[in-house]
Design a protein around this motif. Sequence first.
Motif, PDB file in Angstrom:
ATOM      1  N   ASN A 198       0.823  -1.217   0.000  1.00  0.00           N
ATOM      2  CA  ASN A 198       0.000   0.000   0.000  1.00  0.00           C
ATOM      3  C   ASN A 198       0.852   1.260   0.000  1.00  0.00           C
ATOM      4  N   GLN A 199       1.880   1.301   0.865  1.00  0.00           N
ATOM      5  CA  GLN A 199       2.725   2.494   0.956  1.00  0.00           C
ATOM      6  C   GLN A 199       3.397   2.797  -0.385  1.00  0.00           C
ATOM      7  N   GLN A 250       2.528   6.326  -2.544  1.00  0.00           N
ATOM      8  CA  GLN A 250       3.574   7.260  -2.956  1.00  0.00           C
ATOM      9  C   GLN A 250       3.680   7.344  -4.473  1.00  0.00           C
ATOM     10  N   ASN A 274      -5.264   6.962   0.964  1.00  0.00           N
ATOM     11  CA  ASN A 274      -5.520   5.569   1.331  1.00  0.00           C
ATOM     12  C   ASN A 274      -6.957   5.181   0.951  1.00  0.00           C
TER      13      ASN A 274
END
Length: 96
Positions: free
Chosen positions: A44-45, A49, A55
């Motif tokens: 996810n991170q 980015q 989110n």
Amino acid sequence: MNIDRIEFIAWMERIMDRFDILNEQVNNIQKNRNNIDGEELLDNQDLLQMLKISNRSLQRYRSSGKLPYYTISGKIYYKLSDVHQFIRDSFNAPCH
């Protein structure tokens, strides 16, 4: 114990060579850690980015089926090829 400059430089070169070897091994481990069937996985991170989205937007893309994902040990991952396809589909979407 006294060591001369030449001996000191030789020791430092050996230490730096070992650091280079360790760095290469760490890089190989990191590359293999986030791969499945030879394809890079993003978490996810990484995606937040990369796409510069929230989110919640990422969750919406997953829920709607626009972005395929995989759950491994309770963590969500995305195949890089799926992300590329999602981006292509988003750019090719007709404007209303």
